[in-house]
Design a protein around this motif. Structure first.
Motif, PDB file in Angstrom:
ATOM      1  N   LEU A  93      -4.913   6.514  41.699  1.00  0.00           N
ATOM      2  CA  LEU A  93      -6.338   6.184  41.679  1.00  0.00           C
ATOM      3  C   LEU A  93      -6.759   5.562  43.000  1.00  0.00           C
ATOM      4  CD1 LEU A  93      -6.047   6.773  38.616  1.00  0.00           C
ATOM      5  CD2 LEU A  93      -7.635   4.873  38.229  1.00  0.00           C
ATOM      6  N   TYR A  94      -5.931   4.686  43.544  1.00  0.00           N
ATOM      7  CA  TYR A  94      -6.255   4.067  44.828  1.00  0.00           C
ATOM      8  C   TYR A  94      -6.408   5.131  45.903  1.00  0.00           C
ATOM      9  CZ  TYR A  94      -5.579   1.374  49.135  1.00  0.00           C
ATOM     10  OH  TYR A  94      -5.725   0.839  50.383  1.00  0.00           O
ATOM     11  N   ALA A  95      -5.462   6.090  45.946  1.00  0.00           N
ATOM     12  CA  ALA A  95      -5.513   7.151  46.952  1.00  0.00           C
ATOM     13  C   ALA A  95      -6.745   8.023  46.762  1.00  0.00           C
ATOM     14  CB  ALA A  95      -4.245   7.997  46.881  1.00  0.00           C
ATOM     15  N   ALA A  96      -7.118   8.290  45.520  1.00  0.00           N
ATOM     16  CA  ALA A  96      -8.303   9.106  45.257  1.00  0.00           C
ATOM     17  C   ALA A  96      -9.560   8.414  45.775  1.00  0.00           C
ATOM     18  CB  ALA A  96      -8.429   9.385  43.763  1.00  0.00           C
ATOM     19  N   GLY A  97      -9.588   7.088  45.693  1.00  0.00           N
ATOM     20  CA  GLY A  97     -10.734   6.355  46.197  1.00  0.00           C
ATOM     21  C   GLY A  97     -10.756   6.251  47.710  1.00  0.00           C
ATOM     22  N   ARG A  98      -9.599   6.087  48.319  1.00  0.00           N
ATOM     23  CA  ARG A  98      -9.521   5.925  49.769  1.00  0.00           C
ATOM     24  C   ARG A  98      -9.721   7.243  50.508  1.00  0.00           C
ATOM     25  NH1 ARG A  98      -9.879   1.558  52.781  1.00  0.00           N
ATOM     26  NH2 ARG A  98      -8.163   2.126  54.147  1.00  0.00           N
ATOM     27  N   ALA A  99      -9.248   8.336  49.918  1.00  0.00           N
ATOM     28  CA  ALA A  99      -9.331   9.651  50.562  1.00  0.00           C
ATOM     29  C   ALA A  99     -10.150  10.573  49.662  1.00  0.00           C
ATOM     30  CB  ALA A  99      -7.929  10.217  50.797  1.00  0.00           C
ATOM     31  N   PRO A 100     -11.467  10.571  49.796  1.00  0.00           N
ATOM     32  CA  PRO A 100     -12.327  11.261  48.828  1.00  0.00           C
ATOM     33  C   PRO A 100     -12.208  12.774  48.810  1.00  0.00           C
ATOM     34  CG  PRO A 100     -13.616  10.392  50.680  1.00  0.00           C
ATOM     35  CD  PRO A 100     -12.235   9.831  50.808  1.00  0.00           C
ATOM     36  N   TRP A 101     -11.596  13.361  49.852  1.00  0.00           N
ATOM     37  CA  TRP A 101     -11.418  14.817  49.867  1.00  0.00           C
ATOM     38  C   TRP A 101     -10.010  15.236  49.440  1.00  0.00           C
ATOM     39  CZ3 TRP A 101     -13.754  12.301  54.113  1.00  0.00           C
ATOM     40  CH2 TRP A 101     -15.134  12.476  54.187  1.00  0.00           C
ATOM     41  N   ALA A 102      -9.181  14.285  49.091  1.00  0.00           N
ATOM     42  CA  ALA A 102      -7.778  14.592  48.794  1.00  0.00           C
ATOM     43  C   ALA A 102      -7.594  15.091  47.372  1.00  0.00           C
ATOM     44  CB  ALA A 102      -6.916  13.351  49.022  1.00  0.00           C
ATOM     45  N   ARG A 103      -6.630  15.981  47.234  1.00  0.00           N
ATOM     46  CA  ARG A 103      -6.070  16.314  45.934  1.00  0.00           C
ATOM     47  C   ARG A 103      -4.684  15.688  45.879  1.00  0.00           C
ATOM     48  NH1 ARG A 103      -6.558  22.215  43.749  1.00  0.00           N
ATOM     49  NH2 ARG A 103      -5.967  21.026  41.893  1.00  0.00           N
ATOM     50  N   ILE A 104      -4.353  15.147  44.735  1.00  0.00           N
ATOM     51  CA  ILE A 104      -3.159  14.332  44.582  1.00  0.00           C
ATOM     52  C   ILE A 104      -2.290  14.899  43.474  1.00  0.00           C
ATOM     53  CG2 ILE A 104      -2.316  11.994  44.052  1.00  0.00           C
ATOM     54  CD1 ILE A 104      -5.348  11.203  44.954  1.00  0.00           C
ATOM     55  N   VAL A 105      -1.007  15.063  43.763  1.00  0.00           N
ATOM     56  CA  VAL A 105      -0.032  15.482  42.757  1.00  0.00           C
ATOM     57  C   VAL A 105       0.839  14.271  42.449  1.00  0.00           C
ATOM     58  CG1 VAL A 105       1.897  17.012  42.236  1.00  0.00           C
ATOM     59  CG2 VAL A 105      -0.071  17.874  43.522  1.00  0.00           C
ATOM     60  N   SER A 106       0.866  13.869  41.173  1.00  0.00           N
ATOM     61  CA  SER A 106       1.489  12.614  40.760  1.00  0.00           C
ATOM     62  C   SER A 106       2.649  12.892  39.822  1.00  0.00           C
ATOM     63  CB  SER A 106       0.456  11.727  40.059  1.00  0.00           C
ATOM     64  OG  SER A 106      -0.683  11.546  40.875  1.00  0.00           O
ATOM     65  N   LEU A 183       7.689  19.137  46.502  1.00  0.00           N
ATOM     66  CA  LEU A 183       6.704  19.402  47.553  1.00  0.00           C
ATOM     67  C   LEU A 183       6.160  20.826  47.462  1.00  0.00           C
ATOM     68  CD1 LEU A 183       8.382  17.562  50.568  1.00  0.00           C
ATOM     69  CD2 LEU A 183       6.746  16.688  48.891  1.00  0.00           C
ATOM     70  N   ASP A 184       7.021  21.778  47.080  1.00  0.00           N
ATOM     71  CA  ASP A 184       6.552  23.148  46.879  1.00  0.00           C
ATOM     72  C   ASP A 184       5.499  23.205  45.778  1.00  0.00           C
ATOM     73  OD1 ASP A 184       8.152  24.199  48.858  1.00  0.00           O
ATOM     74  OD2 ASP A 184       9.727  24.902  47.497  1.00  0.00           O
ATOM     75  N   ARG A 185       5.740  22.471  44.702  1.00  0.00           N
ATOM     76  CA  ARG A 185       4.780  22.446  43.601  1.00  0.00           C
ATOM     77  C   ARG A 185       3.451  21.844  44.052  1.00  0.00           C
ATOM     78  NH1 ARG A 185       6.878  22.120  37.908  1.00  0.00           N
ATOM     79  NH2 ARG A 185       8.971  23.030  37.930  1.00  0.00           N
ATOM     80  N   ALA A 186       3.543  20.804  44.863  1.00  0.00           N
ATOM     81  CA  ALA A 186       2.319  20.161  45.358  1.00  0.00           C
ATOM     82  C   ALA A 186       1.512  21.126  46.223  1.00  0.00           C
ATOM     83  CB  ALA A 186       2.677  18.911  46.139  1.00  0.00           C
ATOM     84  N   ARG A 187       2.191  21.860  47.095  1.00  0.00           N
ATOM     85  CA  ARG A 187       1.481  22.827  47.932  1.00  0.00           C
ATOM     86  C   ARG A 187       0.849  23.923  47.088  1.00  0.00           C
ATOM     87  NH1 ARG A 187       5.889  21.664  51.526  1.00  0.00           N
ATOM     88  NH2 ARG A 187       7.158  23.217  50.447  1.00  0.00           N
ATOM     89  N   ALA A 188       1.562  24.366  46.049  1.00  0.00           N
ATOM     90  CA  ALA A 188       1.030  25.424  45.201  1.00  0.00           C
ATOM     91  C   ALA A 188      -0.207  24.955  44.437  1.00  0.00           C
ATOM     92  CB  ALA A 188       2.115  25.892  44.228  1.00  0.00           C
ATOM     93  N   VAL A 189      -0.169  23.723  43.940  1.00  0.00           N
ATOM     94  CA  VAL A 189      -1.284  23.199  43.152  1.00  0.00           C
ATOM     95  C   VAL A 189      -2.508  22.954  44.022  1.00  0.00           C
ATOM     96  CG1 VAL A 189      -2.083  21.132  41.918  1.00  0.00           C
ATOM     97  CG2 VAL A 189       0.091  22.190  41.302  1.00  0.00           C
ATOM     98  N   THR A 190      -2.294  22.398  45.200  1.00  0.00           N
ATOM     99  CA  THR A 190      -3.422  21.997  46.039  1.00  0.00           C
ATOM    100  C   THR A 190      -3.872  23.088  46.994  1.00  0.00           C
ATOM    101  OG1 THR A 190      -1.968  21.073  47.757  1.00  0.00           O
ATOM    102  CG2 THR A 190      -2.628  19.607  45.955  1.00  0.00           C
ATOM    103  N   GLY A 191      -3.009  24.062  47.258  1.00  0.00           N
ATOM    104  CA  GLY A 191      -3.337  25.086  48.240  1.00  0.00           C
ATOM    105  C   GLY A 191      -3.308  24.592  49.666  1.00  0.00           C
ATOM    106  N   ALA A 192      -2.707  23.417  49.890  1.00  0.00           N
ATOM    107  CA  ALA A 192      -2.694  22.810  51.220  1.00  0.00           C
ATOM    108  C   ALA A 192      -1.578  23.391  52.086  1.00  0.00           C
ATOM    109  CB  ALA A 192      -2.518  21.297  51.108  1.00  0.00           C
ATOM    110  N   ASP A 193      -1.867  23.528  53.376  1.00  0.00           N
ATOM    111  CA  ASP A 193      -0.845  23.950  54.326  1.00  0.00           C
ATOM    112  C   ASP A 193       0.066  22.790  54.715  1.00  0.00           C
ATOM    113  OD1 ASP A 193      -1.811  26.571  54.424  1.00  0.00           O
ATOM    114  OD2 ASP A 193      -3.263  26.047  55.979  1.00  0.00           O
ATOM    115  N   ARG A 194      -0.499  21.580  54.726  1.00  0.00           N
ATOM    116  CA  ARG A 194       0.273  20.402  55.095  1.00  0.00           C
ATOM    117  C   ARG A 194       0.041  19.293  54.073  1.00  0.00           C
ATOM    118  NH1 ARG A 194       2.844  20.916  59.499  1.00  0.00           N
ATOM    119  NH2 ARG A 194       3.407  18.698  59.526  1.00  0.00           N
TER     120      ARG A 194
END
Length: 266
Positions: A93-106, A183-194
């Motif tokens: 939740l803290y990260a979601a508030g600090r980085a409003p454009w981020a997608r987070i895998v927890s 990390l592979d799962r996180a990239r797949a869920v978010t579609g992020a390159d980095r």
């Protein structure tokens, strides 16, 4: 050790941050400083409108160090964050508030804590930004046992060392994946390159995962923040991250081989 008043001054900025972030900051402060005087469970009401329920003093301390001490640095422009050892979701939740454009895998494996993580995400309308996964991270994927002793606080429960014997006393089964798979799962869920940030707090299992980690595992990780624990020396952990191209920028050591370290790709 410095006098108590000097140590208190170091944490002076934390109280204004509590006031800034929480409507009932006084209740949080009391639960953090004198947990025996607080009524649990306690719903923390954020000024953003979000809610976070803490069930004991250990939870209150976790919320305090994340939101008020700002124990972890979060890149404001982050697009992808991975929270390994998410517990009841305070950092997510803290990260979601600090980085409003981020997608987070927890990732949180424990059957007592994972439902709380999932419920906090849903109750705050963050299901489109935070993806909970009931997984542990270990050196090898598969079946593992995790501490379930009711005498141990939830934030301090870790996975047991690998064993082929009987189920350890006061334990529960959990599913583990490797760090690469996480990390592979996180990239797949978010579609992020980095991956802008990996936060890791896994109660000592970092000593199982990191020392022999292949450097390429973290090729697309730009920052790493972890709580490290005294069941092993910190030097091999730091060396593994350095080999992966991450440089230590801050190390807040609470005790020998115990603290929070921040790394960044330069």
């Amino acid at each position: 050790m410095p006098p108590r008043w000097i140590r208190a001054l170091r944490h002076a900025p934390e109280v204004p941050r509590a006031l800034q972030r929480f409507e009932n900051y006084g209740e949080l402060l009391r639960a953090y400083v004198r947990p025996g005087s607080a009524a649990f469970p306690l719903e923390l009401r954020m000024r953003s409108g979000w809610r976070l329920t803490v069930r004991d003093g250990h939870d209150a301390a976790t919320a305090w160090v994340i939101f008020c001490r700002q124990e972890y640095d979060v890149p404001l422009r982050a697009r992808c964050i991975v929270d390994i050892g998410a517990n009841f979701g305070a950092f997510s939740l803290y990260a979601a508030g600090r980085a409003p454009w981020a997608r987070i895998v927890s990732l949180e494996p424990h059957p007592d804590e994972y439902p709380r993580l999932r419920d906090h995400v849903a109750a705050n309308g963050l299901a489109d930004r935070i993806t909970p996964m009931q997984l542990a991270v270990a050196a090898e994927a598969g079946h593992r046992w995790m501490d379930a002793d009711p005498a141990h606080p939830g934030p301090s429960r870790g996975i047991h060392p690998p064993t082929e014997g009987e189920q350890p006393a006061e334990s529960v089964p959990v599913r583990a994946v490797t760090l690469m798979e996480a990390l592979d799962r996180a990239r797949a869920v978010t579609g992020a390159d980095r991956i802008a940030l990996v936060k890791m707090d896994i109660e000592g299992a970092e000593h199982e995962i990191l020392p022999d980690l292949h450097p390429d595992t973290l090729y697309d990780v730009d920052a790493w923040a972890m709580e490290y624990h005294p069941n092993g020396p910190k030097a091999p952990l730091f060396a593994a991250l350095e080999r992966a191209g991450l440089r230590l920028v801050r190390d807040v050591e609470a005790h020998p081989n115990s603290g929070v370290a921040h790394f960044r790709r330069m």
